[in-house]
Design a protein around this motif. Structure first.
Motif, PDB file in Angstrom:
ATOM      1  N   ASP A  76       0.858  -1.182   0.000  1.00 10.49           N
ATOM      2  CA  ASP A  76       0.000   0.000   0.000  1.00 10.49           C
ATOM      3  C   ASP A  76       0.893   1.230   0.000  1.00 10.49           C
ATOM      4  O   ASP A  76       1.925   1.261   0.660  1.00 10.49           O
ATOM      5  N   ARG A  77       0.485   2.235  -0.735  1.00  6.65           N
ATOM      6  CA  ARG A  77       1.253   3.477  -0.777  1.00  6.65           C
ATOM      7  C   ARG A  77       0.630   4.472   0.185  1.00  6.65           C
ATOM      8  O   ARG A  77      -0.586   4.613   0.240  1.00  6.65           O
ATOM      9  N   VAL A  78       1.475   5.152   0.949  1.00  2.01           N
ATOM     10  CA  VAL A  78       0.995   6.090   1.956  1.00  2.01           C
ATOM     11  C   VAL A  78       1.694   7.442   1.799  1.00  2.01           C
ATOM     12  O   VAL A  78       2.824   7.518   1.315  1.00  2.01           O
ATOM     13  N   LEU A  79       0.972   8.490   2.207  1.00  4.12           N
ATOM     14  CA  LEU A  79       1.512   9.844   2.264  1.00  4.12           C
ATOM     15  C   LEU A  79       1.643  10.198   3.729  1.00  4.12           C
ATOM     16  O   LEU A  79       0.644  10.397   4.409  1.00  4.12           O
ATOM     17  N   VAL A  80       2.856  10.242   4.240  1.00  2.00           N
ATOM     18  CA  VAL A  80       3.081  10.537   5.660  1.00  2.00           C
ATOM     19  C   VAL A  80       3.081  12.053   5.842  1.00  2.00           C
ATOM     20  O   VAL A  80       3.879  12.756   5.233  1.00  2.00           O
ATOM     21  N   THR A  81       2.152  12.527   6.682  1.00  2.00           N
ATOM     22  CA  THR A  81       2.014  13.965   6.905  1.00  2.00           C
ATOM     23  C   THR A  81       2.525  14.399   8.270  1.00  2.00           C
ATOM     24  O   THR A  81       2.742  15.582   8.493  1.00  2.00           O
ATOM     25  N   GLU A  82       2.708  13.444   9.189  1.00  2.00           N
ATOM     26  CA  GLU A  82       3.190  13.797  10.527  1.00  2.00           C
ATOM     27  C   GLU A  82       4.028  12.643  11.065  1.00  2.00           C
ATOM     28  O   GLU A  82       3.576  11.494  11.063  1.00  2.00           O
ATOM     29  N   MET A  83       5.261  12.952  11.512  1.00  2.00           N
ATOM     30  CA  MET A  83       6.140  11.891  11.995  1.00  2.00           C
ATOM     31  C   MET A  83       7.212  12.457  12.910  1.00  2.00           C
ATOM     32  O   MET A  83       7.505  13.643  12.891  1.00  2.00           O
ATOM     33  N   ASN A  84       7.789  11.566  13.701  1.00  3.16           N
ATOM     34  CA  ASN A  84       8.976  11.856  14.499  1.00  3.16           C
ATOM     35  C   ASN A  84      10.080  10.958  13.964  1.00  3.16           C
ATOM     36  O   ASN A  84       9.873   9.767  13.752  1.00  3.16           O
ATOM     37  N   VAL A  85      11.258  11.533  13.756  1.00  2.00           N
ATOM     38  CA  VAL A  85      12.385  10.779  13.206  1.00  2.00           C
ATOM     39  C   VAL A  85      13.542  10.857  14.187  1.00  2.00           C
ATOM     40  O   VAL A  85      13.873  11.930  14.687  1.00  2.00           O
ATOM     41  N   ARG A  86      14.136   9.697  14.482  1.00  2.00           N
ATOM     42  CA  ARG A  86      15.304   9.631  15.369  1.00  2.00           C
ATOM     43  C   ARG A  86      16.360   8.747  14.714  1.00  2.00           C
ATOM     44  O   ARG A  86      16.026   7.856  13.942  1.00  2.00           O
ATOM     45  N   ASN A  87      17.608   8.986  15.082  1.00  2.00           N
ATOM     46  CA  ASN A  87      18.709   8.172  14.573  1.00  2.00           C
ATOM     47  C   ASN A  87      19.713   7.930  15.698  1.00  2.00           C
ATOM     48  O   ASN A  87      20.843   8.407  15.648  1.00  2.00           O
ATOM     49  N   PRO A  88      19.303   7.172  16.740  1.00  2.00           N
ATOM     50  CA  PRO A  88      20.193   6.967  17.884  1.00  2.00           C
ATOM     51  C   PRO A  88      21.407   6.094  17.536  1.00  2.00           C
ATOM     52  O   PRO A  88      21.327   5.207  16.696  1.00  2.00           O
TER      53      PRO A  88
END
Length: 133
Positions: A76-88
């Motif tokens: 399924d294809r999604v359009l992400v409009t709100e997210m939190n991104v981390r790179n620990p």
């Protein structure tokens, strides 16, 4: 890092059910849906045909995204409009572990496209082994 985007600027991904290294589907919890997001990135052209590479990230869907994510199926294809991104960074393993927590998204319509005017399909041959059927 918290990111909120309008639909026309949303990040476009292909959703896959999250699997562990043994190929078992990760079980969702009562507040989180686990998945893998794949994004096709144009890296050039060969003989006039666009060439894409895929980036894949483990993702958690929670908050407003939880109920919608329960209905998602592989590819399924999604359009992400709100997210939190981390790179620990883990000092023991000496590796970074990028994480995306999706808090809102929309299911993409066939007419939703990337900035080049085309919706990038995922090249299944280049997926990690644990994502392939």
């Amino acid at each position: 890092m918290y990111i909120k985007l309008e639909k026309e600027n949303a990040r476009r991904f292909t959703f896959f059910t999250s699997k562990d290294r043994d190929g078992n589907v990760k079980e969702n919890t009562d507040k989180t849906v686990f998945g893998t997001l794949s994004e096709g990135i144009k890296v050039g052209e060969m003989n006039g045909v666009p060439v894409y590479e895929n980036d894949n990230w483990n993702a958690r869907f929670c908050g407003k995204a939880y109920e919608k994510a329960l209905a998602l199926k592989d590819k399924d294809r999604v359009l992400v409009t709100e997210m939190n991104v981390r790179n620990p960074y883990n000092k023991v393993t000496k590796r970074n572990y990028p994480q995306i927590m999706v808090t809102d998204f929309e299911v993409a319509e066939a007419t939703d496209t990337n900035t080049d005017g085309e919706f990038v399909s995922v090249d299944e041959e280049n997926l990690p082994d644990f994502l392939q059927d």
